[in-house]
Design an enzyme around this catalytic site. Structure first.
Site, PDB file in Angstrom:
ATOM      1  N   ASP A  70       0.890  -1.179   0.000  1.00 34.50           N
ATOM      2  CA  ASP A  70       0.000   0.000   0.000  1.00 34.50           C
ATOM      3  C   ASP A  70       0.923   1.222   0.000  1.00 34.50           C
ATOM      4  O   ASP A  70       1.168   1.838   1.035  1.00 34.50           O
ATOM      5  CB  ASP A  70      -0.879  -0.045   1.261  1.00 34.50           C
ATOM      6  CG  ASP A  70      -1.858   1.119   1.333  1.00 34.50           C
ATOM      7  OD1 ASP A  70      -2.115   1.754   0.289  1.00 34.50           O
ATOM      8  OD2 ASP A  70      -2.366   1.391   2.443  1.00 34.50           O
TER       9      ASP A  70
HETATM   10  C1  SPV Z   1      -7.005   2.121   3.967  1.00 29.73           C
HETATM   11  O1  SPV Z   1      -7.811   1.328   4.443  1.00 29.73           O
HETATM   12  O2  SPV Z   1      -6.457   1.947   2.883  1.00 29.73           O
HETATM   13  C2  SPV Z   1      -6.681   3.363   4.689  1.00 29.73           C
HETATM   14  C3  SPV Z   1      -6.725   3.383   6.154  1.00 29.73           C
HETATM   15  O3  SPV Z   1      -6.292   4.315   4.042  1.00 29.73           O
HETATM   16  S1  SPV Z   1      -5.133   2.992   6.730  1.00 29.73           S
HETATM   17  O4  SPV Z   1      -4.794   1.652   6.306  1.00 29.73           O
HETATM   18  O5  SPV Z   1      -5.167   3.100   8.192  1.00 29.73           O
HETATM   19  O6  SPV Z   1      -4.169   3.971   6.183  1.00 29.73           O
HETATM   20 MG    MG Z   2      -5.570   3.830   2.155  1.00 31.39          MG
END
Ligand code: SPV
Ligand code: MG
Length: 298
Positions: A54
């Site tokens: 991510d």
């Molecule tokens: C997601 O769920 O992708 C978010 C929340 O942006 S977090 O993972 O806490 O960044």
């Molecule tokens: Mg996110």
């Protein structure tokens, strides 16, 4: 009624909206079946199901394809996590057109630098762009949207980046003034204290949104009493899917017979139900009926 209108209507009618995080059409549909108000198409969960970090790796088009599948299979609103907006103001402008035209009810954009890293990553790089640069992105988003109900959620990562409460409040006000429809205030603390400090100080006119992943002990009544209007359970469906699959796959690999794990899985019938397999027969019968009327069948 547009899903963005449904989302705004629900927001007015309920003390808090419960938004479930999904990573594909099936998880989105399970969120709908289980009574949530809306779906969060989160970058963490969607990236994970592509076995990718991510970290702004997937493209806008890839994220949009996943969110669009959710829209096509669900009636409740889908809110898309658009990370930093995939570029500068002009990219945001293009993004809003694409997402709104795909039937998404709203988007979240955050004030981190591109490429971003997940907010909860231990020792992750959490740097913000300037308030002015992010305000420019919100203006671009506001100008690009066609429907006034389409929700632009401005997410400040000031607390995640350790920039302090005053900076978080200052940015949130600037984002509201620029045209944001809600503020997502994120925290990586293991208690909700700093979120409550923020919401108690907040005197803006747009709703507050939280993602309590790192402070899971908080309950709904506490959130409501601190003026939080939307709670996003961002990644629990992903984590339970990962846990359940890992557990059962390990067992299958060890066992000599599938009967050992049969009870731990959904039945084929439950999946047929979800994918509306039983409708195929009805559709075939309707076509046959028409063919008869047209004289092709006796
Ligand atoms: C997601 O769920 O992708 C978010 C929340 O942006 S977090 O993972 O806490 O960044
Ligand atoms: Mg996110």
């Amino acid at each position: 009624m547009l899903t963005s209108e449904i989302l705004q209507k629900e927001l007015k009618a309920k003390p808090i909206l419960k938004v479930g995080g999904a990573f594909d059409a099936m998880s989105a549909k399970l969120i709908e079946i289980n009574g949530f108000d809306a779906i969060w198409a989160g970058s963490f969960a969607i990236s994970a199901t592509h076995a990718l970090p991510d970290a702004s790796i997937m493209t806008m088009t890839e994220f949009l394809a996943v969110a669009s599948n959710m829209v096509e299979s669900c009636k409740i609103p889908v809110i898309a996590d658009c990370d930093t907006g995939f570029g500068g103001p002009s990219n945001i402008s293009h993004m809003i057109k694409k997402y709104e035209n795909s039937g998404i009810a709203g988007v979240s954009i955050e004030d981190k630098i591109f490429p971003k890293q997940n907010s909860l990553l231990e020792n992750g790089r959490q740097e913000l762009i300037s308030e002015k640069e992010f305000v420019a992105k919100i203006i671009a988003a506001r100008e690009a949207k066609q429907n006034k109900e389409f929700m632009i959620i401005a997410r400040t990562e000031a607390l995640i980046a350790g920039m302090g409460m005053n900076e978080a409040i200052k940015r949130a006000h600037a984002y509201e003034d620029a045209g944001a429809d809600a503020i997502l205030i994120h925290s990586k603390k293991d208690t909700p204290n700093e979120i409550f400090e923020f919401s108690d100080m907040w005197n803006g006119n747009i709703p507050l949104v939280v993602v309590p992943t790192s402070y899971p002990s908080v309950n709904l009544d506490e959130l409501i009493s601190h003026k939080i209007r939307m709670v996003i359970y961002a990644n629990q469906s992903l984590r339970v899917a990962h846990a359940a699959m890992s557990r059962v796959l390990q067992e299958i690999n060890k066992t000599k017979s599938l009967s050992e794990v049969e009870e731990k899985m959904s039945t084929m019938e439950q999946i047929f139900e979800l994918q509306e397999m039983y409708n195929i027969k009805k559709e075939e019968e309707a076509v046959e009926e028409e063919l008869k009327k047209l004289g092709y069948l006796k």
